[in-house]
Design a protein around this motif. Structure first.
Motif, PDB file in Angstrom:
ATOM      1  N   PHE A 133       0.892  -0.972   0.146  1.00 52.45           N
ATOM      2  CA  PHE A 133      -0.067   0.028   0.015  1.00 52.45           C
ATOM      3  C   PHE A 133       0.820   1.209  -0.125  1.00 52.45           C
ATOM      4  CE2 PHE A 133      -2.275   3.130   2.475  1.00 52.45           C
ATOM      5  CZ  PHE A 133      -3.764   3.154   2.031  1.00 52.45           C
ATOM      6  N   LEU A 135       1.139   4.955   0.214  1.00 59.25           N
ATOM      7  CA  LEU A 135       0.329   6.332   0.635  1.00 59.25           C
ATOM      8  C   LEU A 135       1.690   7.194   1.013  1.00 59.25           C
ATOM      9  CD1 LEU A 135      -2.296   8.119   0.709  1.00 59.25           C
ATOM     10  CD2 LEU A 135      -2.240   7.236   3.290  1.00 59.25           C
ATOM     11  N   THR A 136       2.419   6.808   1.678  1.00 60.97           N
ATOM     12  CA  THR A 136       3.400   8.109   2.603  1.00 60.97           C
ATOM     13  C   THR A 136       4.449   8.192   1.284  1.00 60.97           C
ATOM     14  OG1 THR A 136       3.037   6.838   4.644  1.00 60.97           O
ATOM     15  CG2 THR A 136       5.086   8.252   4.219  1.00 60.97           C
ATOM     16  N   GLY A 141       3.992  12.814   5.042  1.00 59.61           N
ATOM     17  CA  GLY A 141       3.792  11.386   5.938  1.00 59.61           C
ATOM     18  C   GLY A 141       2.550  11.808   6.463  1.00 59.61           C
ATOM     19  N   SER A 142       2.667  12.357   7.608  1.00 62.41           N
ATOM     20  CA  SER A 142       1.383  12.577   8.627  1.00 62.41           C
ATOM     21  C   SER A 142       0.365  13.415   7.726  1.00 62.41           C
ATOM     22  CB  SER A 142       1.674  13.502   9.862  1.00 62.41           C
ATOM     23  OG  SER A 142       2.663  12.647  10.404  1.00 62.41           O
ATOM     24  N   TRP A 166       8.725   4.199   2.678  1.00 60.37           N
ATOM     25  CA  TRP A 166       8.495   3.508   3.952  1.00 60.37           C
ATOM     26  C   TRP A 166       7.333   2.562   3.623  1.00 60.37           C
ATOM     27  CZ3 TRP A 166      12.248   3.736   7.213  1.00 60.37           C
ATOM     28  CH2 TRP A 166      12.841   5.109   7.566  1.00 60.37           C
ATOM     29  N   THR A 168       5.630  -1.073   3.372  1.00 65.62           N
ATOM     30  CA  THR A 168       5.934  -2.447   3.792  1.00 65.62           C
ATOM     31  C   THR A 168       5.484  -3.466   2.744  1.00 65.62           C
ATOM     32  OG1 THR A 168       4.988  -1.786   6.167  1.00 65.62           O
ATOM     33  CG2 THR A 168       4.688  -4.222   5.483  1.00 65.62           C
ATOM     34  N   THR A 372       0.757   8.777  13.710  1.00 66.38           N
ATOM     35  CA  THR A 372       1.469   8.920  14.970  1.00 66.38           C
ATOM     36  C   THR A 372       0.609   9.445  16.099  1.00 66.38           C
ATOM     37  OG1 THR A 372       1.954  11.485  14.833  1.00 66.38           O
ATOM     38  CG2 THR A 372       3.526  10.059  13.543  1.00 66.38           C
ATOM     39  N   ASP A 374       0.707  11.777  17.998  1.00 69.39           N
ATOM     40  CA  ASP A 374       0.324  13.311  17.981  1.00 69.39           C
ATOM     41  C   ASP A 374      -0.944  13.373  16.878  1.00 69.39           C
ATOM     42  OD1 ASP A 374       2.617  14.218  19.482  1.00 69.39           O
ATOM     43  OD2 ASP A 374       3.822  14.305  17.588  1.00 69.39           O
ATOM     44  N   PHE A 390      -4.630  20.945  13.211  1.00 71.93           N
ATOM     45  CA  PHE A 390      -3.405  20.141  12.586  1.00 71.93           C
ATOM     46  C   PHE A 390      -2.331  21.159  11.878  1.00 71.93           C
ATOM     47  CE2 PHE A 390      -6.607  16.808  12.193  1.00 71.93           C
ATOM     48  CZ  PHE A 390      -5.708  15.693  12.755  1.00 71.93           C
TER      49      PHE A 390
END
Ligand code: TGC
Ligand code: FAD
Length: 405
Positions: A133, A135-136, A141-142, A166, A168, A372, A374, A390
């Protein structure tokens, strides 16, 4: 303690059906016999055990909740228990199963065309195909809405350009669910199925990582990747489509983190009862008991949170903010539990001879990926206040970087 010698302080076991208990027991004994004997070796050498994929498929762990395409059609609590037992083994193994179910099979089942479903779901279910997948990105990232990957219409198909980071399973995936901004960056974010071997598409593993070592993490490169229109996931309509997949994965992570925390607690309780210093077991010291009591309380709270969440999800009452709360709490508390467990083990705590440092390092990732701590705090904050915190507001009232003066 329950019959397995597990921590189950509030008798959560009583909330389970016989079917759910049976699934838990099957996965648990598989982890005990097949994974744990080699867990430290996989971590030390940075190996994801590909040879275990057929056995996981045999147990029906891919497409576990899916009622069609040969899936097991199990409920959310049963899936949570699978994640918990897998992560009692290692977060990397649970990650693999999370990605397959929540981030690859779920979007294909939810947003895919009948042809896409027919083609990929049976292959993924049987473990004959692996998915990832994307996305990042390196600079998103966030805030995935700021992604730079684009898809441009070209005749009957699309041309994709961008970088994903990043990811997986990236380099072992036969199919990547890639998210891109359409209309060359001005249109809505949509999902595409990009197949391994497509010209211009490549995956490079990220090495030298100290967390989730028994899991493959890659960077994806998309350079003028030409993909036919049939590879667009037709049901995707914006970032929200990707975020729904994340909610599925975060649910499993909330349960999984409890498994890692339980493994740390069980290890350290046994150790503290037998390790003698100053003529007495560590467990007899008040300061150590305070740590153990805190750990068992947090594990119990986390168990109760995800037990309730599973039932809410089955009843169609779980909101994504409920899932954020469970992911945030359980991942962050599991990480704290692992750090304290490592401390109680003293020097032994840094040895792979005990599972604790491995879980502790893995949980650093678990607390970061899928939003995260946060970010989930802000999701909950927005939900309860109605105010979005945000980003700073510019004078024009737009979200962005605040002026320095
Ligand atoms: P925002 O305006 O909040 O949302 C856009 C639309 O989506 C809806 N929505 C959700 N729907 C379902 N589930 C969720 N979790 C949702 N969150 C939001 C929302 O209601 C809205 O719908 P609509 O109809 O109003 O348009 O979007 P935003 O741009 O403000 O971003 C919100 C934010 C920051 C919370 C989101 O972007 C976020 O979650 N950021 C964290 C990024 C993240 O978690 N990345 C994970 C990458 S995948 C990964 O890590 C895999 S690890 C796998 C493994 O190995 O296990
Ligand atoms: P950033 O977004 O740069 O955040 C850095 C720090 O700033 C964090 O502490 C964060 O909380 C904080 N921060 C950011 N924004 C705010 C704000 N508004 N207010 C306050 N603090 C803020 N992604 C995928 O798409 N697919 C995968 O399969 C996948 N697998 C992964 C596997 C591993 C091992 C890891 C480590 C990551 C994986 N990810 C994957 C990426 C993961 O989802 C991101 O790392 C995560 O979303 C955080 O993004 P970032 O690393 O860019 O950190």
């Amino acid at each position: 303690m329950n019959q397995f010698g597990d921590i189950d302080y509030f008798l959560c076991e009583d909330l389970l059906s016989d079917q759910e208990k049976g699934i838990r027991d099957t996965v648990r004994s598989w982890i005990d016999s097949k994974y744990l004997p080699k867990a430290a070796e996989y971590f030390e050498q940075g190996i994801f055990p590909l040879d275990l994929i057929p056995e996981m498929a045999q147990m029906g762990l891919f497409g576990f909740k899916m009622k069609e395409y040969g899936g097991r059609g199990e409920n959310n609590t049963a899936f949570g228990l699978v994640c918990r037992e897998l992560e009692r083994g290692d977060s990397g193994l649970r990650s693999f199963v999370s990605v397959m179910n929540a981030l690859v099979m779920f979007p294909i089942a939810e947003y895919g065309s009948p042809e896409q479903k027919e083609r990929w779901l049976p292959l993924l279910r049987s473990g004959k195909a692996i998915g990832c997948f994307g996305l990042t990105e390196p600079d998103a990232g966030s805030d995935p809405g700021s992604m730079r990957t684009t898809a441009v219409r070209d005749g009957e198909g699309f041309i994709l350009n961008g970088r994903k980071m990043w990811i997986t399973n990236g380099s072992i995936a036969d199919v990547a669910v890639v998210w891109a901004k359409t209309d060359g960056g001005t249109g809505p974010i949509r999902g595409f199925l990009i197949e391994k071997g497509t010209p211009g598409f490549a995956a490079h593993d990220i090495s030298r990582k100290f967390s989730l070592r028994a899991s493959i993490t890659s960077a994806l490169v998309l350079d003028d990747v030409v993909t036919p229109a049939e590879n667009l996931l037709p049901g995707t309509i914006g970032l929200g489509s990707a975020l729904r997949c994340l909610s599925e994965a975060r649910y499993g992570i909330a349960w999984g983190a409890v498994g890692a925390a339980m493994a740390c607690f069980e290890t350290v309780l046994k150790y503290a009862r037998s390790r003698i210093q100053f003529g007495a077991p560590l467990a007899s010291f008040q300061l150590v008991q305070q740590k153990l009591a805190w750990m068992v309380t947090e594990i119990t709270k986390a168990q109760l949170l995800c037990s309730r969440l599973g039932r809410l999800k089955d009843e169609g009452k779980a909101r994504h903010t409920h899932i954020s709360m469970a992911k945030m709490n359980n991942a962050s508390q599991a990480l704290k539990i692992a750090r304290i467990a490592r401390d109680i083990l003293g020097a032994n705590g840094i040895s792979l001879g005990f599972p604790v440092i491995r879980h502790m390092l893995n949980l650093e990732t678990v607390n970061t990926y899928e939003g995260t701590e946060d970010i989930h705090t802000l999701v909950i904050g927005r939900d309860i206040t109605g105010m979005d915190a945000f980003a700073c507001e510019t004078k024009a009232g737009q979200r962005g970087i605040a002026p320095s003066s």
